[in-house]
Design a protein around this motif. Structure first.
Motif, PDB file in Angstrom:
ATOM      1  N   TYR A   1      13.230   4.611  -2.689  1.00  0.00           N
ATOM      2  CA  TYR A   1      12.685   3.643  -3.634  1.00  0.00           C
ATOM      3  C   TYR A   1      11.553   2.869  -2.968  1.00  0.00           C
ATOM      4  N   ALA A   2      10.443   2.715  -3.674  1.00  0.00           N
ATOM      5  CA  ALA A   2       9.350   1.842  -3.256  1.00  0.00           C
ATOM      6  C   ALA A   2       9.297   0.698  -4.255  1.00  0.00           C
ATOM      7  N   VAL A   3       9.651  -0.503  -3.799  1.00  0.00           N
ATOM      8  CA  VAL A   3       9.846  -1.645  -4.694  1.00  0.00           C
ATOM      9  C   VAL A   3       8.750  -2.678  -4.452  1.00  0.00           C
ATOM     10  N   ASP A   4       8.112  -3.113  -5.521  1.00  0.00           N
ATOM     11  CA  ASP A   4       7.075  -4.137  -5.403  1.00  0.00           C
ATOM     12  C   ASP A   4       6.869  -4.772  -6.764  1.00  0.00           C
ATOM     13  N   GLY A   5       6.732  -6.079  -6.782  1.00  0.00           N
ATOM     14  CA  GLY A   5       6.502  -6.777  -8.038  1.00  0.00           C
ATOM     15  C   GLY A   5       5.039  -7.005  -8.352  1.00  0.00           C
ATOM     16  N   SER A   6       4.148  -6.581  -7.453  1.00  0.00           N
ATOM     17  CA  SER A   6       2.720  -6.834  -7.648  1.00  0.00           C
ATOM     18  C   SER A   6       2.024  -5.620  -8.241  1.00  0.00           C
ATOM     19  N   ARG A   7       0.736  -5.792  -8.524  1.00  0.00           N
ATOM     20  CA  ARG A   7      -0.060  -4.710  -9.092  1.00  0.00           C
ATOM     21  C   ARG A   7      -0.392  -3.632  -8.078  1.00  0.00           C
ATOM     22  N   ASN A   8      -0.095  -3.893  -6.803  1.00  0.00           N
ATOM     23  CA  ASN A   8      -0.333  -2.858  -5.795  1.00  0.00           C
ATOM     24  C   ASN A   8       0.572  -1.650  -6.000  1.00  0.00           C
ATOM     25  N   LEU A   9       1.650  -1.806  -6.751  1.00  0.00           N
ATOM     26  CA  LEU A   9       2.551  -0.677  -6.974  1.00  0.00           C
ATOM     27  C   LEU A   9       1.820   0.479  -7.653  1.00  0.00           C
ATOM     28  N   ASP A  10       0.922   0.182  -8.592  1.00  0.00           N
ATOM     29  CA  ASP A  10       0.168   1.232  -9.273  1.00  0.00           C
ATOM     30  C   ASP A  10      -0.678   2.017  -8.285  1.00  0.00           C
ATOM     31  N   THR A  11      -1.282   1.311  -7.341  1.00  0.00           N
ATOM     32  CA  THR A  11      -2.110   1.976  -6.348  1.00  0.00           C
ATOM     33  C   THR A  11      -1.270   2.829  -5.417  1.00  0.00           C
ATOM     34  N   ALA A  12      -0.109   2.317  -4.985  1.00  0.00           N
ATOM     35  CA  ALA A  12       0.773   3.104  -4.114  1.00  0.00           C
ATOM     36  C   ALA A  12       1.215   4.381  -4.823  1.00  0.00           C
ATOM     37  N   ARG A  13       1.517   4.275  -6.115  1.00  0.00           N
ATOM     38  CA  ARG A  13       1.930   5.457  -6.884  1.00  0.00           C
ATOM     39  C   ARG A  13       0.782   6.478  -6.948  1.00  0.00           C
ATOM     40  N   TRP A  14      -0.421   5.978  -7.157  1.00  0.00           N
ATOM     41  CA  TRP A  14      -1.602   6.851  -7.225  1.00  0.00           C
ATOM     42  C   TRP A  14      -1.823   7.565  -5.897  1.00  0.00           C
ATOM     43  N   VAL A  15      -1.733   6.825  -4.794  1.00  0.00           N
ATOM     44  CA  VAL A  15      -1.926   7.419  -3.469  1.00  0.00           C
ATOM     45  C   VAL A  15      -0.841   8.459  -3.201  1.00  0.00           C
ATOM     46  N   ALA A  16       0.390   8.186  -3.629  1.00  0.00           N
ATOM     47  CA  ALA A  16       1.479   9.147  -3.433  1.00  0.00           C
ATOM     48  C   ALA A  16       1.170  10.461  -4.143  1.00  0.00           C
ATOM     49  N   ARG A  17       0.680  10.369  -5.357  1.00  0.00           N
ATOM     50  CA  ARG A  17       0.340  11.596  -6.091  1.00  0.00           C
ATOM     51  C   ARG A  17      -0.771  12.361  -5.402  1.00  0.00           C
TER      52      ARG A  17
ATOM     53  N   ASN B   1      -1.348  12.491  -2.380  1.00  0.00           N
ATOM     54  CA  ASN B   1      -0.863  13.057  -1.130  1.00  0.00           C
ATOM     55  C   ASN B   1       0.307  14.012  -1.327  1.00  0.00           C
ATOM     56  N   GLY B   2       0.600  14.359  -2.579  1.00  0.00           N
ATOM     57  CA  GLY B   2       1.649  15.313  -2.862  1.00  0.00           C
ATOM     58  C   GLY B   2       3.056  14.806  -2.618  1.00  0.00           C
ATOM     59  N   LEU B   3       3.258  13.484  -2.686  1.00  0.00           N
ATOM     60  CA  LEU B   3       4.581  12.898  -2.464  1.00  0.00           C
ATOM     61  C   LEU B   3       5.192  12.571  -3.831  1.00  0.00           C
ATOM     62  N   SER B   4       6.020  13.464  -4.324  1.00  0.00           N
ATOM     63  CA  SER B   4       6.523  13.347  -5.687  1.00  0.00           C
ATOM     64  C   SER B   4       7.955  12.834  -5.778  1.00  0.00           C
ATOM     65  N   ASP B   5       8.628  12.600  -4.640  1.00  0.00           N
ATOM     66  CA  ASP B   5      10.050  12.249  -4.671  1.00  0.00           C
ATOM     67  C   ASP B   5      10.302  10.763  -4.439  1.00  0.00           C
ATOM     68  N   ILE B   6       9.271   9.953  -4.568  1.00  0.00           N
ATOM     69  CA  ILE B   6       9.432   8.507  -4.395  1.00  0.00           C
ATOM     70  C   ILE B   6       9.607   7.867  -5.766  1.00  0.00           C
TER      71      ILE B   6
ATOM     72  N   SER C   1       0.813  -1.214   0.000  1.00  0.00           N
ATOM     73  CA  SER C   1       0.000   0.000   0.000  1.00  0.00           C
ATOM     74  C   SER C   1       0.845   1.261   0.000  1.00  0.00           C
ATOM     75  N   GLY C   2       2.144   1.138   0.301  1.00  0.00           N
ATOM     76  CA  GLY C   2       3.049   2.283   0.264  1.00  0.00           C
ATOM     77  C   GLY C   2       3.212   3.018   1.570  1.00  0.00           C
ATOM     78  N   LEU C   3       2.559   2.581   2.643  1.00  0.00           N
ATOM     79  CA  LEU C   3       2.565   3.346   3.888  1.00  0.00           C
ATOM     80  C   LEU C   3       3.975   3.607   4.405  1.00  0.00           C
ATOM     81  N   ARG C   4       4.831   2.593   4.432  1.00  0.00           N
ATOM     82  CA  ARG C   4       6.182   2.784   4.977  1.00  0.00           C
ATOM     83  C   ARG C   4       6.954   3.803   4.144  1.00  0.00           C
ATOM     84  N   ALA C   5       6.816   3.720   2.819  1.00  0.00           N
ATOM     85  CA  ALA C   5       7.503   4.684   1.947  1.00  0.00           C
ATOM     86  C   ALA C   5       6.971   6.095   2.181  1.00  0.00           C
ATOM     87  N   PHE C   6       5.660   6.238   2.378  1.00  0.00           N
ATOM     88  CA  PHE C   6       5.081   7.564   2.593  1.00  0.00           C
ATOM     89  C   PHE C   6       5.596   8.167   3.902  1.00  0.00           C
ATOM     90  N   LEU C   7       5.704   7.330   4.950  1.00  0.00           N
ATOM     91  CA  LEU C   7       6.235   7.819   6.217  1.00  0.00           C
ATOM     92  C   LEU C   7       7.703   8.224   6.071  1.00  0.00           C
TER      93      LEU C   7
END
Length: 330
Positions: free
Chosen positions: A94-110, A112-117, A78-84
């Motif tokens: 770096y947020a590394v994941d081989g699953s389709r959840n990576l797309d969702t984590a990227r979406w949530v980051a955007r 939330n204004g987190l552009s440096d991940i 879900s990206g929580l650790r990377a967001f923190l």
């Protein structure tokens, strides 16, 4: 009304083309051109609802992730650790994941204004950053702790990309095999122990050694445990920052005094994950909001009185493959 799927192929194709070229559809396509693909993710909610677990990660990241460091969140989900970690000002994250959840984590980051991940779709064994890493964040724990490759994955990353003296969060694990009594509604006796009308299945007990190993394990809810018969004591412990490959035990002999009389329905695998001597979280069922499934190693039920001693032997030839485990009273 006719079913659209019954239309001739050409007519169906014409209808799709007309819908695709409607002005409103074209406008929506342009608006979403840069949006990440939300490709049917399956986030693990159990870890997020566990307030103690989330708070432990938050405090550990605040304590150990420093501005200017290089940080990797392995299996970001879900990206929580990377967001923190992003709030701590790392030079690279770096947020590394081989699953389709990576797309969702990227979406949530955007959102939330987190552009440096830097989001990287890769298995951890193939991930290679441009330089060494200061901090490895992870939650590479399965419901049976080791069944998602906790030890080989983290040791591989440690030896390949972590700087000398770098941190793995969490790095310390205490492993518990605890005799438990289940609530009556959660019990599932072996077929040879069940009393059924007009049929006696006890003859199957002599065939137990030929049965699939998966028959002797269950994943249960923490609230299915009525009580632990013994005070918790780790069977063994490990530190991912110093562990040497091949050094974990493959055989265990446990002797536990009974402090709460009851029936042993199985051994529950619990663990405590630690970031240091102060920060940790665990999977014991007594905690509020405990919801992570736990592994039950099933046994023929046996009653124990207070002050008796429970003696058990476990063989764990492949920690990551629970079908190779064996256990018995002695």
């Amino acid at each position: 009304m006719a079913n659209l799927r019954d239309l001739p192929r050409q007519a169906w194709g014409d209808l799709q083309s007309r819908l695709f070229h409607l002005p409103l559809v074209g406008t929506l396509r342009n608006l979403l051109a840069d949006a990440p693909e939300l490709s049917s993710p399956v986030p693990r909610d159990t870890g997020l609802v566990d307030a103690e677990r989330v708070a432990a990660y938050q405090r550990a990241i605040e304590r150990y992730v420093k501005p200017g460091q290089v940080v990797v969140d392995v299996g970001t989900g879900s990206g929580l650790r990377a967001f923190l970690a992003a709030r701590r000002g790392p030079s690279k994250l770096y947020a590394v994941d081989g699953s389709r959840n990576l797309d969702t984590a990227r979406w949530v980051a955007r959102r939330n204004g987190l552009s440096d991940i830097q989001f990287v779709r890769a298995d951890s064994s193939r991930f290679q950053p441009s330089g060494k890493v200061d901090v490895l964040l992870h939650e590479q724990v399965g419901d049976a702790l080791f069944d998602t490759g906790l030890v080989p994955k983290l040791l591989g990353l440690r030896d390949r990309i972590l700087v000398n003296g770098g941190r793995i969060l969490p790095n310390r694990f205490e492993v518990f095999f605890e005799p438990v009594q289940l609530r009556e509604e959660a019990r599932l006796p072996f077929i040879w122990n069940q009393r059924l009308p007009d049929v006696d299945f006890s003859c199957l007990q002599m065939l137990r050694d030929t049965m699939s190993p998966s028959y002797f394990t269950r994943f249960i809810r923490p609230q299915d445990v009525e009580r632990r018969l013994c005070d918790a004591e780790p069977a063994f412990a490990l530190d991912l920052e110093t562990l040497r490959a091949g050094s974990l035990p493959t055989r265990l002999r446990l002797e536990r005094p009974v402090v709460r009389e009851g029936r042993v329905d199985g051994l529950c695998l619990f663990y405590r994950a630690g970031f240091d001597s102060e920060l940790s979280f665990d999977t014991f069922p007594e905690r509020p909001r405990a919801c992570t499934p736990v592994l039950l190693l099933r046994v023929d039920p046996r009653e124990f009185a207070r002050y008796e001693t429970i003696r058990l032997e476990l063989s764990l030839p492949e920690l990551s493959d629970i079908t190779t485990w064996r256990w018995s009273f002695v």
